[in-house]
Motif scaffolding. Structure first.
Motif, short mmCIF file in Angstrom:
data_model
loop_
_atom_site.label_atom_id
_atom_site.label_comp_id
_atom_site.label_asym_id
_atom_site.label_seq_id
_atom_site.Cartn_x
_atom_site.Cartn_y
_atom_site.Cartn_z
N GLY A 1 27.07 79.85 26.51
CA GLY A 1 28.18 78.94 26.18
C GLY A 1 27.75 77.55 25.77
N GLY A 2 26.63 77.08 26.28
CA GLY A 2 26.17 75.74 25.93
C GLY A 2 25.42 75.69 24.63
N CYS A 3 24.90 76.83 24.20
CA CYS A 3 24.07 76.87 23.00
C CYS A 3 24.86 77.19 21.74
CB CYS A 3 22.95 77.89 23.20
SG CYS A 3 21.68 77.83 21.93
N LEU A 4 25.76 78.17 21.85
CA LEU A 4 26.49 78.61 20.65
C LEU A 4 27.31 77.50 20.01
CD1 LEU A 4 27.64 82.22 21.62
CD2 LEU A 4 25.94 81.55 19.92
N PRO A 5 28.03 76.65 20.78
CA PRO A 5 28.75 75.54 20.13
C PRO A 5 27.83 74.64 19.33
CG PRO A 5 29.55 75.85 22.35
CD PRO A 5 28.33 76.72 22.22
N MET B 1 27.71 74.24 30.34
CA MET B 1 26.49 73.67 30.90
C MET B 1 26.73 73.17 32.33
SD MET B 1 24.07 73.99 28.65
CE MET B 1 22.82 72.81 29.11
N GLN B 2 27.89 72.58 32.57
CA GLN B 2 28.21 72.10 33.92
C GLN B 2 28.33 73.27 34.90
OE1 GLN B 2 28.36 69.41 35.54
NE2 GLN B 2 28.62 67.69 34.14
N LYS B 3 28.97 74.34 34.46
CA LYS B 3 29.13 75.50 35.33
C LYS B 3 27.77 76.11 35.68
CE LYS B 3 33.81 76.88 33.98
NZ LYS B 3 34.65 77.93 33.33
N LEU B 4 26.90 76.21 34.68
CA LEU B 4 25.58 76.76 34.94
C LEU B 4 24.78 75.87 35.88
CD1 LEU B 4 24.57 78.02 31.36
CD2 LEU B 4 25.14 79.42 33.35
N LYS B 5 24.97 74.56 35.75
CA LYS B 5 24.29 73.64 36.64
C LYS B 5 24.76 73.84 38.08
CE LYS B 5 23.66 68.73 37.68
NZ LYS B 5 24.05 67.34 37.34
N ASP B 6 26.09 73.99 38.25
CA ASP B 6 26.63 74.20 39.59
C ASP B 6 26.20 75.54 40.19
OD1 ASP B 6 27.84 71.78 39.35
OD2 ASP B 6 29.86 72.56 38.97
N LEU B 7 25.99 76.52 39.32
CA LEU B 7 25.61 77.85 39.80
C LEU B 7 24.11 78.02 39.99
CD1 LEU B 7 28.00 80.12 37.65
CD2 LEU B 7 28.24 79.52 40.06
N GLN C 1 30.78 63.59 27.24
CA GLN C 1 30.00 64.12 28.35
C GLN C 1 30.37 63.41 29.66
OE1 GLN C 1 27.47 66.79 28.05
NE2 GLN C 1 28.20 66.75 30.17
N TYR C 2 30.57 62.10 29.58
CA TYR C 2 30.96 61.33 30.76
C TYR C 2 32.30 61.83 31.30
CZ TYR C 2 32.18 57.39 33.76
OH TYR C 2 32.55 56.62 34.84
N TYR C 3 33.21 62.13 30.40
CA TYR C 3 34.53 62.64 30.80
C TYR C 3 34.39 63.98 31.51
CZ TYR C 3 39.07 64.92 30.36
OH TYR C 3 40.23 65.62 30.62
N GLY D 1 31.12 73.88 25.19
CA GLY D 1 29.69 73.89 25.48
C GLY D 1 29.34 73.05 26.69
N MET D 2 29.97 71.86 26.77
CA MET D 2 29.69 70.98 27.90
C MET D 2 30.15 71.58 29.23
SD MET D 2 30.74 67.30 26.21
CE MET D 2 29.73 66.55 24.93
N VAL D 3 31.32 72.22 29.20
CA VAL D 3 31.85 72.86 30.41
C VAL D 3 30.91 73.99 30.86
CG1 VAL D 3 33.70 74.31 31.33
CG2 VAL D 3 34.25 72.24 30.02
#
Length: 539
Positions: A417-421, A376-382, A524-526, A372-374
């Protein structure tokens, strides 16, 4: 989904819906249900006091002097206990049973009038040992005859006890109650054990048919956090639960192994695993379930009144563990409690046990959280590229959708991906929520210097404040793809809202959430650092 707006919108709505439902659940409990319950309890106590003042016991002395269970004088005019809705007049009691764990008072009709818990940790807000029953409720072991005339007589003729005081603190003892009526002699033969449970044989001569009840539930802590009402286990091992307020008509149940009426921590239980019971349920004036066992003219069973302690119930019979009801997520909550108890057996402290369990849960759920965290990061970058596509094809939704899907596919991003988890983790959260709320083992269990009872709120609000602070930090370092300003503001206020509600939550549950937040921040920091390195490498 047809386009990015739909994908993003669906994700936001699911996330907001999840949080809003949870907040509403807590808010409704504290702002609506809890005040109603407190007002109702205050009214019941007020009515009890008025009755006592208006109609004092005719057998009591003019100076209102009585004795306690040990025979010591009590000035009832000055005793706070005498004003309690749980006060039972000594003239109503024919026998007092003392075991290693409780004091059981038997009244003139052969019923259990009151049970006082003796273990040190079972104390109420006045630092007095907890009493389980209200004075005016349906009392356990009340007998009702099928013959109406005989039943009327039975409520007027007192029972005679073979012993006025029974000491079963170290050895098994017997007590016989006899009620001689015009058409029958009703006999109750008790075998009382030091652990507080009993065996009972009830017999009515002349084949007079009767029913016997386990009484209304203990009224110590009944709130909307935990289920309270009636539960039975049938011969096919299924459980039937009816919550208070939900029984609107009479109902019959056959093939029953045990019945129990319970509040959050305590229960009245009657069981027979050799010969099944038949039950009739009747609603009281508030649609609460009242159970009556079909006794015929002779019946034998065992009973227990007290805390729903897992080990104590297991010692009586492993099937009695099912008396503990965790609600919808019982199938997850039961093994979770067993794990909690296993860890506590080694650690010895329930607070640190909760910390360890929280860490284990985070490790097990890490793959879901990581995914989920990954996402969210991908969506932020896109986000910049998505805005470009939206602007470029704002008049052609079909092309917009097609290019969005190509963008997702190229970069391995999933708008859901960020919501389902998060959705998949909800059952686990509610299971641990139910476990920590229902676990009477936490009663009186200390942690650190200022927490003396994990079943009660943090007296200095340290844990709720830490929980709110970590929730705020977690929110700050978590990528946010929301474009709507109103949604952003709602999420910004969530740490404040949750902190407010958690001020009154049991410290054990708040501790779980705080530790959970700490490890989520670490995860999340990692993830953030990994993506920062990737961005740096590209540049």
């Amino acid at each position: 989904m047809n386009n990015m707006n739909q994908n993003n919108g669906m994700q936001k709505r699911m996330l907001i819906m999840t949080l809003v439902v949870f907040v509403f659940f807590i808010a409704y409990e504290f702002l609506v249900l809890k005040p109603q319950q407190e007002a109702k309890a205050a009214l019941v106590k007020q009515e009890q006091v008025q009755k006592q003042n208006a109609a004092p016991d005719v057998n009591a002395s003019t100076q209102m002097v009585s004795t306690d269970v040990n025979g010591n004088p009590i000035d009832m005019s000055k005793s706070l206990d005498a004003l309690s809705a749980k006060a039972i007049a000594s003239s109503q009691i024919v026998s007092v049973i003392k075991t290693a764990k409780n004091i059981i008072e038997i009244d003139t009709l052969g019923r259990i009038a009151q049970v006082t818990l003796l273990e040190e940790k079972y104390k109420d807000e006045n630092a007095s040992q907890i009493k389980l029953f209200e004075a005016n409720q349906l009392r356990p072991l009340e007998v009702r005859f099928a013959d109406i005339n005989l039943n009327t007589e039975a409520f007027k003729v007192p029972a005679v006890a073979s012993l006025s005081n029974v000491d079963a603190t170290t050895s098994t003892q017997e007590l016989v109650l006899t009620q001689t009526l015009s058409g029958t002699v009703l006999t109750k033969k008790f075998t009382i054990y030091p652990d507080g449970h009993y065996d009972l044989s009830v017999n009515a001569t002349n084949d007079k048919q009767f029913f016997i009840t386990n009484g209304f539930r203990p009224n110590v802590l009944a709130d909307m956090y935990a289920v309270h009402g009636f539960i039975s286990k049938l011969n096919d091992n299924t459980l039937k639960t009816i919550e208070d307020g939900d029984l609107d008509k009479n109902e019959n149940i056959t093939g029953v192994k045990f019945i129990s009426n319970f509040d959050r921590y305590y229960a009245t239980v009657i069981y027979n695993f050799e010969k099944s019971l038949s039950i009739s349920l009747m609603p009281d004036s508030e649609s609460n379930p009242q159970a009556f066992i079909h006794g015929g003219s002779n019946i034998t069973f065992s009973g227990f009144v007290g805390p729903k302690n897992h080990r104590d119930l297991d010692a009586l019979n492993p099937e009695l563990i099912d008396v503990i009801d965790y609600g919808w997520f019982t199938f997850i909550a039961k093994p979770m409690f067993l794990l909690l108890q296993f860890i506590q057996g080694y650690v010895g402290n329930w607070g640190w046990t909760i910390v360890i369990l929280t860490i284990l849960i985070k490790l097990v759920l890490f793959p879901l959280s990581f995914k989920g965290m990954v996402s969210m990061q991908k969506l932020k970058d896109l986000a910049p590229k998505m805005k470009e596509i939206q602007a470029k094809y704002k008049d052609d939704k079909q092309k917009q959708s097609m290019h969005m899907m190509e963008l997702y596919k190229k970069h391995g991003a999933n708008p859901m991906g960020g919501c389902l988890p998060l959705i998949l983790q909800i059952p686990v959260f509610f299971a641990i929520y139910r476990v920590l709320l229902n676990a009477i083992e936490l009663k009186g269990a200390p942690w650190m210097l200022w927490i003396h009872d994990l079943a009660e709120m943090d007296p200095y609000f340290v844990l709720p404040i830490l929980m709110g602070a970590t929730m705020y930090i977690q929110q700050k370092i978590t990528p946010n793809t929301m474009q709507d300003e109103m949604q952003k503001k709602i999420f910004q206020f969530l740490p404040v809202i949750f902190t407010f509600f958690f001020l009154w939550f049991p410290a054990g549950l708040t501790l779980y959430w705080f530790i959970n937040n700490l490890f989520t921040i670490g995860q999340q920091y990692y993830i953030n650092s990994v993506f920062e390195r990737k961005r740096a490498e590209k540049n």
